[in-house]
Design an enzyme around this catalytic site. Structure first.
Site, PDB file in Angstrom:
ATOM      1  N   CYS A 157       0.678  -1.078   0.188  1.00 42.14           N
ATOM      2  CA  CYS A 157      -0.094  -0.008  -0.064  1.00 42.14           C
ATOM      3  C   CYS A 157       1.331   1.094   0.139  1.00 42.14           C
ATOM      4  O   CYS A 157       1.777   1.008   0.751  1.00 42.14           O
ATOM      5  CB  CYS A 157      -0.943   0.048   1.359  1.00 42.14           C
ATOM      6  SG  CYS A 157      -1.930   1.493   1.181  1.00 42.14           S
ATOM      7  N   ILE A 158       0.782   1.991  -1.269  1.00 45.31           N
ATOM      8  CA  ILE A 158       1.504   3.982  -1.354  1.00 45.31           C
ATOM      9  C   ILE A 158       0.293   4.346  -0.417  1.00 45.31           C
ATOM     10  O   ILE A 158       1.158   5.520  -0.914  1.00 45.31           O
ATOM     11  CB  ILE A 158       2.207   4.152  -2.043  1.00 45.31           C
ATOM     12  CG1 ILE A 158       0.787   3.686  -3.239  1.00 45.31           C
ATOM     13  CG2 ILE A 158       3.157   2.670  -2.332  1.00 45.31           C
ATOM     14  CD1 ILE A 158       1.311   3.987  -4.993  1.00 45.31           C
TER      15      ILE A 158
END
Length: 328
Positions: free
Chosen positions: A176-177
């Site tokens: 996840c960014i």
């Protein structure tokens, strides 16, 4: 501002006198809704983590699972198929208009999945509240998990709207960014966020994201989780969906985030990335190892059941406990 936040690697749980002769006496089962499961762990409802085959394997072996929502047209046959085998049906929904119709269609066809997870990135929203109420109106027997959230206010609001459990974690996942793209989230302080949310909760909480070791499962339980959702540790198994590639004589499998371009098929509002994880062997072996490690955790906690972990003392170690040697 929150003071004194911490994450998994900043915490050590403190042992209490052991009361078992063997860790095999320790019971790792957990109840969520009307069903009892072998472990307080659930593989993430992501496309490279779970598919129909894995869902069936998990359900047959008394593990909790949540099917992803990235092939929405397959959900009705999936529910029918699982229930016809006497297994629980646990699906995910979004909040767009056609999902409202989908819920009504289930009701019309007298199909009630045992578990429905409303799964969007920012779950503290009217969209989620409306969907909870819609599901509760049309499928009152379904156990509704709503998320994802990262604050006590959100937990209270979703519970008050009718959610049976809430899922906590905004962006702490390995692929996840969100934290990088938006500046928001619980990445880096997920364990403290879990604790903060759990204090406000009156219903079960599912910790989602940031788990890097099996010990993190025990830590999640200590700080209030009933169930722990895990992505990267479950990625890369023989059974896992996704491409296998060979690089320098080693086998790897792809693992990508749920809002990545690989999953969306487009580059709009991307908040996930792709990585290759080392091929890990069979899922069964990992689940057995997790169970054994958790049995050890329970024995260190001085009990025989998971709940004993909830009352142990802990310390905050401001230098990471891994002394620079990253174990993951």
């Amino acid at each position: 501002m929150m003071e004194n936040v911490f994450d998994y690697e900043d915490i050590q749980l403190i042992p209490a006198k052991c009361i078992v002769n063997s860790r095999s006496e320790c019971d790792t089962t957990v109840t969520l809704g009307k069903h009892k499961f072998k472990l307080p762990v659930v593989p993430a409802n992501m496309q490279t983590i779970i598919d129909e085959r894995i869902a069936t394997y998990l359900a047959e072996n008394n593990y909790f699972y949540i099917m992803h929502r990235f092939q929405p047209e397959k959900r009705i046959s999936f529910i029918r198929d699982m229930q016809s085998r006497g297994l629980i049906a646990s699906i995910s929904v979004g909040v767009k208009e056609d999902e409202y119709e989908f819920v009504q269609q289930l009701a019309a066809e007298h199909l009630t999945p045992e578990y429905i997870t409303i799964d969007i990135a920012h779950g503290h929203s009217n969209a989620v509240i409306n969907m909870i109420q819609h599901i509760k109106k049309h499928l009152p027997e379904s156990f509704v998990i709503a998320g994802n959230v990262g604050t006590p206010e959100a937990v209270r609001e979703l519970e008050n709207a009718g959610a049976d459990a809430t899922k906590v974690g905004i962006g702490p996942g390995k692929v996840c960014i969100t934290k990088i793209k938006t500046g928001f989230g619980t990445g880096g302080w997920q364990l403290a966020a879990l604790r903060w949310c759990a204090k406000a909760a009156s219903k079960p909480i599912i910790a989602d994201g940031g788990i890097r070791t099996h010990g993190d499962v025990a830590k999640s339980i200590r700080f209030g989780a009933t169930m722990v959702m895990i992505g990267s540790l479950f990625a890369g198994h023989e059974e896992s969906p996704g491409e296998t590639i060979e690089k320098d004589g080693k086998l790897y499998k792809e693992y990508f985030g749920s809002a990545s371009e690989f999953q969306k098929g487009e580059k709009k509002n991307v908040e996930g990335k792709k990585m290759f994880v080392e091929h890990k062997g069979s899922l069964e072996d990992t689940l057995i190892e997790m169970e054994q490690d958790l049995q050890s955790s329970i024995s260190y906690a001085g009990g025989t059941k998971l709940d004993s972990i909830r009352t142990v003392d802990y310390v905050v170690v401001k230098n990471s406990i891994f002394n620079g040697d990253k174990v993951y």
